[in-house]
Design a protein around this motif. Structure first.
Motif, PDB file in Angstrom:
ATOM      1  N   ILE A 112       0.836  -1.204   0.000  1.00 20.04           N
ATOM      2  CA  ILE A 112       0.000   0.000   0.000  1.00 20.04           C
ATOM      3  C   ILE A 112       0.869   1.251   0.000  1.00 20.04           C
ATOM      4  O   ILE A 112       0.585   2.233  -0.710  1.00 20.04           O
ATOM      5  N   HIS A 199      -2.814  -3.186  -6.529  1.00 21.69           N
ATOM      6  CA  HIS A 199      -3.173  -2.010  -5.744  1.00 21.69           C
ATOM      7  C   HIS A 199      -2.881  -0.724  -6.514  1.00 21.69           C
ATOM      8  O   HIS A 199      -3.655   0.244  -6.431  1.00 21.69           O
ATOM      9  N   VAL A 246      -9.298  -3.217  -0.129  1.00 23.67           N
ATOM     10  CA  VAL A 246      -8.502  -3.554   1.051  1.00 23.67           C
ATOM     11  C   VAL A 246      -9.320  -4.422   2.007  1.00 23.67           C
ATOM     12  O   VAL A 246      -8.816  -5.385   2.584  1.00 23.67           O
TER      13      VAL A 246
END
Length: 317
Positions: A112, A199, A246
């Motif tokens: 992340i 991501h 997430v």
């Protein structure tokens, strides 16, 4: 808000009850049972001995009755024993859960931390060289199989260079914190590289859509600093769909990465669940899978709460 939380708790309890029955039924319908394993390990055991053991452990009863007995014991805090480890289920589950939390927690945070600035940078300059380079990196990360990447890292850093261990965990009291960190480098790097691409693409897509909104154009027309517009106004709203992704990964985070844990001989949840199913260790497999389902529901609840924190227009009152 309290009414909403109460409703979600009730819904989660219903889902867990249904999941527990489904998992128990699927495991119970698998060919073979622990008594069959005992027979294969002891050729002197007779059919009468096997029948007596099945009656003793309740394996000769209908699956509904067996599930009811298990549920009654579980609600009383008795989750049974692990046949494979000869220990209470929680004594086996808690260390594996801790190992997985460290491994996948580190890889999740790192992915992340890298994906957010890369996704924002790509969205700020769409279809530029920077965007193409970041997309190439993201697609490469998505396309590389984790098991192949893990083997490459082992060959390079453990075999050729010999600077990192190929797998496993250090013995208790052996080397302290830094020795444990050395064993985590390769599996964490494998999972981080494998997840950064996805991501990054999610962040880029959400930022592109947000930067096209009218309120962003208005903020720019007012002469606000571009970094302020991007990181304070756009990124906060773009994080809402990212939070959803997430949350969906939260259950996976604690259910373990089976392939990576197997290649690196890491004693985490993924390998534990797989070994328990293969060994017909019903109690251990059932509780581990239910715990993963519980954490997935918890992740979805936390995502809903995060929506309200990110967007003041969302209210659960």
């Amino acid at each position: 808000m309290s009414r909403y939380l109460l409703d979600r708790v009730v819904q989660s309890a219903i889902v867990l009850a249904l999941m527990s029955f489904a998992i128990y039924a699927l495991i119970g319908l698998m060919p073979g049972d622990p008594i069959d394993l005992m027979i294969s390990a002891d050729p002197k055991m007779t059919s009468e001995d096997a029948a007596r053991l099945r009656a003793l452990y309740g394996l000769d009863k209908p699956i509904i009755e067996r599930y009811g007995n298990w549920l009654q014991a579980a609600l009383g805090g008795d989750f049974g024993y692990s046949r494979m480890h000869a220990k209470p289920v929680l004594d086996v589950l808690v260390p594996a859960l801790g190992n997985t939390a460290v491994l996948l927690g580190l890889s999740f945070v790192l992915s992340i931390a890298v994906a957010l600035p890369l996704g924002v940078a790509a969205a700020r300059r769409p279809y530029s060289r920077t965007d193409y380079a970041i997309n190439l990196f993201a697609f490469a990360g998505i396309s590389v199989p984790p098991f192949w990447l893990a083997l490459l890292l082992i060959i390079l850093f453990a075999v050729i260079l010999g600077i990192l261990p190929a797998g496993g965990v250090p013995a208790v009291g052996d080397g302290g914190f830094w020795e444990g960190a050395r064993y985590l480098v390769l599996p964490v790097a494998t999972l981080t590289i494998a997840s950064i691409g996805g991501h990054t693409r999610y962040v880029r897509a959400a930022m592109l859509e947000t930067l096209r909104q009218d309120y962003i154009q208005t903020a720019r027309a007012k002469g606000l600093d571009q970094d302020l517009v991007v990181y304070k106004h756009a990124l906060r709203n773009a994080l809402i769909p990212v939070v959803t992704i997430v949350a969906l990964n939260f259950g996976y985070l604690f259910s373990g990465a089976l392939i990576t844990e197997t290649i690196f001989a890491y004693p985490g949840m993924g390998k534990l669940i797989f070994d328990a199913i293969m060994a017909n260790d019903f109690n251990l497999a059932l509780i581990a899978l239910l715990f993963a389902a519980l954490l997935t529901l918890l992740g979805n609840l936390l995502a809903d709460i995060a929506y309200a924190a990110l967007d003041p227009r969302i209210s659960y009152r």
